[in-house]
Design a protein around this motif. Structure first.
Motif, PDB file in Angstrom:
ATOM      1  N   ALA A 581       0.813  -1.222   0.000  1.00 19.86           N
ATOM      2  CA  ALA A 581       0.000   0.000   0.000  1.00 19.86           C
ATOM      3  C   ALA A 581       0.844   1.268   0.000  1.00 19.86           C
ATOM      4  CB  ALA A 581      -0.921   0.002   1.221  1.00 19.86           C
ATOM      5  N   HIS A 582       2.180   1.116  -0.032  1.00 17.87           N
ATOM      6  CA  HIS A 582       3.099   2.266  -0.010  1.00 17.87           C
ATOM      7  C   HIS A 582       2.850   3.153   1.207  1.00 17.87           C
ATOM      8  CE1 HIS A 582       4.385   1.143  -4.021  1.00 17.87           C
ATOM      9  NE2 HIS A 582       3.123   1.157  -4.419  1.00 17.87           N
ATOM     10  N   MET A 583       2.935   2.541   2.366  1.00 21.21           N
ATOM     11  CA  MET A 583       2.759   3.245   3.636  1.00 21.21           C
ATOM     12  C   MET A 583       4.015   3.083   4.476  1.00 21.21           C
ATOM     13  SD  MET A 583      -1.164   2.285   4.708  1.00 21.21           S
ATOM     14  CE  MET A 583      -2.557   2.964   3.808  1.00 21.21           C
ATOM     15  N   PRO A 584       4.189   3.933   5.490  1.00 22.81           N
ATOM     16  CA  PRO A 584       5.360   3.793   6.364  1.00 22.81           C
ATOM     17  C   PRO A 584       5.416   2.398   6.968  1.00 22.81           C
ATOM     18  CG  PRO A 584       4.236   5.865   6.794  1.00 22.81           C
ATOM     19  CD  PRO A 584       3.370   5.086   5.854  1.00 22.81           C
ATOM     20  N   PRO A 585       6.607   1.839   7.139  1.00 28.02           N
ATOM     21  CA  PRO A 585       7.932   2.470   7.029  1.00 28.02           C
ATOM     22  C   PRO A 585       8.541   2.456   5.632  1.00 28.02           C
ATOM     23  CG  PRO A 585       8.156   0.283   7.934  1.00 28.02           C
ATOM     24  CD  PRO A 585       6.694   0.491   7.745  1.00 28.02           C
ATOM     25  N   PHE A 586       7.726   2.180   4.599  1.00 29.50           N
ATOM     26  CA  PHE A 586       8.239   2.143   3.222  1.00 29.50           C
ATOM     27  C   PHE A 586       7.970   3.450   2.483  1.00 29.50           C
ATOM     28  CE2 PHE A 586       6.978  -2.085   4.610  1.00 29.50           C
ATOM     29  CZ  PHE A 586       8.170  -2.768   4.482  1.00 29.50           C
ATOM     30  N   MET A 587       7.358   4.378   3.152  1.00 28.81           N
ATOM     31  CA  MET A 587       7.044   5.686   2.590  1.00 28.81           C
ATOM     32  C   MET A 587       7.243   6.711   3.700  1.00 28.81           C
ATOM     33  SD  MET A 587       5.850   7.273  -0.169  1.00 28.81           S
ATOM     34  CE  MET A 587       4.853   6.158  -1.151  1.00 28.81           C
ATOM     35  N   TYR A 588       7.686   7.905   3.323  1.00 30.31           N
ATOM     36  CA  TYR A 588       7.897   8.974   4.296  1.00 30.31           C
ATOM     37  C   TYR A 588       6.812  10.030   4.119  1.00 30.31           C
ATOM     38  CZ  TYR A 588      12.288   6.513   4.529  1.00 30.31           C
ATOM     39  OH  TYR A 588      13.221   5.514   4.665  1.00 30.31           O
ATOM     40  N   GLN A 589       6.327  10.545   5.244  1.00 31.17           N
ATOM     41  CA  GLN A 589       5.145  11.398   5.202  1.00 31.17           C
ATOM     42  C   GLN A 589       5.337  12.693   5.982  1.00 31.17           C
ATOM     43  OE1 GLN A 589       2.174   8.757   6.913  1.00 31.17           O
ATOM     44  NE2 GLN A 589       1.535   8.035   4.908  1.00 31.17           N
ATOM     45  N   ALA A 590       4.590  13.698   5.552  1.00 30.67           N
ATOM     46  CA  ALA A 590       4.426  14.941   6.308  1.00 30.67           C
ATOM     47  C   ALA A 590       2.955  15.308   6.226  1.00 30.67           C
ATOM     48  CB  ALA A 590       5.299  16.056   5.750  1.00 30.67           C
ATOM     49  N   LEU A 591       2.443  15.935   7.268  1.00 27.97           N
ATOM     50  CA  LEU A 591       1.021  16.263   7.325  1.00 27.97           C
ATOM     51  C   LEU A 591       0.848  17.747   7.600  1.00 27.97           C
ATOM     52  CD1 LEU A 591      -1.764  14.735   7.258  1.00 27.97           C
ATOM     53  CD2 LEU A 591      -1.698  14.842   9.761  1.00 27.97           C
ATOM     54  N   LEU A 592       0.119  18.411   6.713  1.00 23.59           N
ATOM     55  CA  LEU A 592      -0.232  19.821   6.910  1.00 23.59           C
ATOM     56  C   LEU A 592      -1.642  19.882   7.490  1.00 23.59           C
ATOM     57  CD1 LEU A 592       0.193  22.893   6.549  1.00 23.59           C
ATOM     58  CD2 LEU A 592      -0.657  22.635   4.203  1.00 23.59           C
ATOM     59  N   ARG A 593      -1.758  20.441   8.689  1.00 20.82           N
ATOM     60  CA  ARG A 593      -3.064  20.618   9.328  1.00 20.82           C
ATOM     61  C   ARG A 593      -3.469  22.078   9.236  1.00 20.82           C
ATOM     62  NH1 ARG A 593      -0.500  16.914  12.893  1.00 20.82           N
ATOM     63  NH2 ARG A 593      -1.682  14.982  13.209  1.00 20.82           N
ATOM     64  N   ALA A 594      -4.747  22.298   9.031  1.00 21.25           N
ATOM     65  CA  ALA A 594      -5.276  23.661   8.959  1.00 21.25           C
ATOM     66  C   ALA A 594      -6.492  23.779   9.856  1.00 21.25           C
ATOM     67  CB  ALA A 594      -5.649  24.017   7.523  1.00 21.25           C
ATOM     68  N   GLU A 595      -6.590  24.889  10.581  1.00 17.49           N
ATOM     69  CA  GLU A 595      -7.713  25.138  11.483  1.00 17.49           C
ATOM     70  C   GLU A 595      -8.329  26.487  11.154  1.00 17.49           C
ATOM     71  OE1 GLU A 595      -6.191  24.965  15.415  1.00 17.49           O
ATOM     72  OE2 GLU A 595      -5.836  22.806  15.387  1.00 17.49           O
ATOM     73  N   ALA A 596      -9.664  26.521  11.105  1.00 20.85           N
ATOM     74  CA  ALA A 596     -10.370  27.767  10.801  1.00 20.85           C
ATOM     75  C   ALA A 596     -11.758  27.709  11.414  1.00 20.85           C
ATOM     76  CB  ALA A 596     -10.462  27.977   9.289  1.00 20.85           C
ATOM     77  N   LYS A 597     -12.445  28.840  11.439  1.00 20.89           N
ATOM     78  CA  LYS A 597     -13.799  28.879  11.984  1.00 20.89           C
ATOM     79  C   LYS A 597     -14.775  28.100  11.108  1.00 20.89           C
ATOM     80  CE  LYS A 597     -13.341  31.317  15.750  1.00 20.89           C
ATOM     81  NZ  LYS A 597     -13.653  30.704  17.074  1.00 20.89           N
ATOM     82  N   GLU A 598     -14.489  28.059   9.815  1.00 23.71           N
ATOM     83  CA  GLU A 598     -15.332  27.319   8.878  1.00 23.71           C
ATOM     84  C   GLU A 598     -14.485  26.279   8.166  1.00 23.71           C
ATOM     85  OE1 GLU A 598     -18.522  27.655   8.679  1.00 23.71           O
ATOM     86  OE2 GLU A 598     -18.685  29.425   9.974  1.00 23.71           O
ATOM     87  N   LEU A 599     -15.047  25.083   7.989  1.00 26.49           N
ATOM     88  CA  LEU A 599     -14.316  24.001   7.342  1.00 26.49           C
ATOM     89  C   LEU A 599     -13.924  24.370   5.919  1.00 26.49           C
ATOM     90  CD1 LEU A 599     -13.248  21.096   7.413  1.00 26.49           C
ATOM     91  CD2 LEU A 599     -15.529  20.333   6.696  1.00 26.49           C
ATOM     92  N   GLU A 600     -14.807  25.059   5.219  1.00 26.21           N
ATOM     93  CA  GLU A 600     -14.529  25.432   3.824  1.00 26.21           C
ATOM     94  C   GLU A 600     -13.287  26.311   3.731  1.00 26.21           C
ATOM     95  OE1 GLU A 600     -16.715  27.719   0.075  1.00 26.21           O
ATOM     96  OE2 GLU A 600     -17.895  27.139   1.836  1.00 26.21           O
TER      97      GLU A 600
END
Length: 678
Positions: A581-600
């Protein structure tokens, strides 16, 4: 008059150091000591006065004289941080893509960062009054079995950087391996320091008592977030000055200053608690491995259920695998694990007839039982049968949990509390029903079912006060408890001698989680809690210890692996799945999180972020809402970035963060390297 310029790291999101002017006159005259790299310094910043860390001392600066400000004072009374500690902070800053000041300054005790030095002076005087302790001789070392001895010798005799994975079944004596390895390292290098990490605060008292009993002639420091600030500063200073020879702590101890560090031990290395989930989102385990390589010292990672990353490291030869296949206590055997099919055996009050009979049998024999239910509170939700109303949190996409004893509905995510309504807010029905079971409800049911038994609950609610967790576990160890009901707090590290029955009541939810790591964590959790049973020697003619797992999916491969205590095959299957499935530990990842008053708003920001930087060789997934979309009236979304190359991902993220900072948006965002909670 001596005058130099100090380049200082401050705890700010700005990715740079700040130049300040220092003159000898400010420090008591022409003979004042020049500031050194690694010293702390008090200085003005904006309208505040803060403490920073000197990263460089130079004779010239590009900052115009009119903009330069003078330091207030250099902390000469405190030894400078050594270059190895500064290099560790620098690596963490670069790898986790944070400014150096956001790594180094938060790693220090709060009282050390105060402008006034009253607390520091008091701690220095208190440390000076403590008696010198230098006797490294261990007391009462038991005889090791051949596998334990081989593990101790392998680590103690290793030269240079030597990572070892200690894979031992629960109760196999990993703690004894840690202690005797530490003894050999101390005998070899008498002024050595040893760092021992545990995943949770409540695991420190038991291990601390073992260490103090084994090494009464050495100073031991403990470091964790539950300590009072003055106490934490004293223990940190003992480690920083080399007085403390063994340092025991949770993940924050990983960033402690240890100038003579010669051995690192990480207990329960698989535990997700080693990953910080706010601020600097670092992995203490990964930093420990880097620190061992940096210092050319051995590191020992121990677990009955290693993380897949560490297991793969052992399979590929990056780590040396050390195995403990048998329990350390003679005639102590692994418990028999049995599956109870809830489709065939219907539970009453959460307990099947077979489990109830098993508990009754243990009570008759004077033995202890442990019921594992990883859900605190009385019930996960309060509901109305008439109209379908349920107790939702108004600020989160979560339910308000019923806490019957407190007469409250409580959100475990934002802390919102409400009184239990007397009737349904929608239709007025007074017959509101709790749905599901938490530890409080199970405690109530057990007390009614076994009125003669001493039923005791251990969870985050029952151990909120300082010292209450240690006192609670002491009651269990002393035999003052017949039936223990608890969450993951009771699942690992504790050596309950009288415990012969463990039951897992509701483990199925993790089988269908959106998090691809859920099955790995569930298996580890169940193996760990199962390992609490049968740790003492089995009596002649006595029944074997037993683990009962109540499930609606008895044919699931996870439970089959659990029944045979077969972690290697389970890990092999998971690693094969991850690779395909190309997932860790065979893939390296970074995650960008965003927070706001509205999901859109958050989703729109992430869509723009996905297009703002070139990304050759990088896969950027579509932005999606987080599973827990709304917390405390803030909507949250995430964007996953992946690459088969760690250097390529690091280079991309560095450029990406610069572009994200240039984007004009009111969205609050953060980037996490190697996320473990997606």
């Amino acid at each position: 008059m001596k005058q130099v310029y100090l380049r200082v790291a401050l705890d700010t999101p700005l990715d740079s150091t700040f130049d300040y002017r220092w003159t000898a006159q400010e420090e008591g005259g022409i003979n004042a000591d020049l500031p050194q790299i690694g010293q702390l310094v008090a200085l003005p910043f904006g309208r505040q006065e803060v403490v920073g860390l000197i990263m460089d001392v130079v004779s010239e600066t590009d900052v115009p004289p009119a903009k330069l400000r003078d330091v207030i004072a250099v902390r000469h009374e405190l030894l400078a941080m050594n270059k190895e500690w500064l290099a560790l902070c620098q690596f963490a800053a670069e790898y986790y893509q944070r400014p150096i000041g956001e790594v180094a300054i938060p790693a220090l005790p709060r009282n050390l960062k105060a402008i006034k030095t009253v607390s520091l002076q008091r701690a220095i005087k208190k440390l000076a009054k403590l008696p010198e302790q230098a006797d490294v001789s261990p007391l009462g070392e038991p005889q090791l079995n051949p596998e334990q001895q081989a593990a101790v010798d392998a680590v103690a005799q290793a030269e240079g950087y030597a990572p070892h994975l200690l894979f031992g079944v629960t109760g196999s004596g990993k703690t004894e391996v840690y202690l005797q390895t530490a003894a050999k390292v101390l005998a070899k290098t008498p002024d050595a320091q040893i760092l021992i990490l545990v995943p949770e605060i409540n695991l420190t008292p038991q291990l601390e008592s073992h260490i103090r009993a084994r090494f009464p002639g050495l100073m031991l420091s403990t470091l964790h977030s539950g300590m009072a600030e003055g106490e934490r500063l004293l223990h940190w200073l003992a480690a920083h000055t080399g007085r403390a020879r063994i340092v025991l702590g949770t993940r924050l101890a990983m960033l402690a200053s240890l100038p003579r560090l010669k051995l690192i031990i990480i207990d329960e290395e698989h535990d997700p608690s080693y990953k910080q989930q706010e601020g600097l989102r670092y992995s203490a385990r990964d930093l420990a491995v880097w620190r061992a390589r940096q210092l050319s010292i051995p590191i020992l990672l121990g677990s009955a259920t290693p993380s897949l990353e560490s297991w793969q490291g052992a399979q590929t030869g990056r780590y040396r695998l050390l195995e403990l296949r048998e329990r350390a206590v003679q005639r102590a055997v692994l418990p028999i694990i049995r599956i109870i099919n809830l489709e065939r055996e219907k539970p009453s009050e959460g307990l099947t007839q077979r489990l109830t009979a098993a508990i009754k049998l243990r009570l008759e024999k004077g033995e202890q039982s442990l019921l594992f239910l990883n859900r605190r509170g009385y019930a996960p939700v309060l509901a109305c049968d008439a109209c379908g109303w349920i107790s939702n949190c108004t600020r989160c996409t979560a339910h308000l949990v019923l806490h019957k004893g407190d007469h409250r509905l409580r959100c475990h995510h934002c802390g919102l509390e409400q009184r239990i309504p007397r009737s349904c807010p929608t239709c007025g029905n007074i017959d509101l029903q709790p749905l599901g079971r938490g530890t409080q409800r199970m405690e109530e049911s057990l007390a009614l079912l076994f009125p003669e038994a001493r039923v005791f609950r251990i969870d985050a609610d029952s151990t909120r006060l300082k010292g209450s967790a240690a006192a609670a576990f002491e009651r269990v160890h002393a035999g003052e408890v017949d039936i223990l009901i608890g969450t993951q707090m009771v699942a690992k590290g504790h050596d309950f001698k009288r415990l012969t029955l463990v039951a897992a009541l509701n483990p199925d939810a993790a089988l269908f989680s959106q998090d691809y790591r859920a099955s790995e964590r569930l298996f580890a959790q169940l193996m760990q809690v199962a390992g609490r049973a049968g740790r003492a020697a089995q009596k002649e003619g006595g029944n074997a210890s037993e683990v009962l797992v109540q499930t609606r999916y008895p044919d699931h491969p996870l439970y089959h692996a659990l029944m045979s205590h077969n972690y290697p095959d389970f890990a092999k299957d998971l690693l094969d799945e991850r690779q395909q499935a190309h997932m860790p530990p065979f893939m390296y990842q970074a995650l960008l999180r965003a927070e706001a008053k509205e999901l859109e708003t958050a989703i729109t920001f992430l869509k723009e972020a996905a297009l703002c930087t070139e990304h050759q060789g990088i896969m950027i997934n579509d932005p999606i809402p987080m599973t827990m979309t709304r917390v405390a009236n803030v909507d949250r979304a995430q964007l996953l970035v992946e690459s088969v190359s760690r250097p390529a991902l690091q280079a991309f993220v560095k450029a990406w963060i610069a572009d994200l900072r240039a984007m004009k948006s009111r969205v609050r965002w953060s980037v996490e390297i190697d996320p473990v909670d997606i």
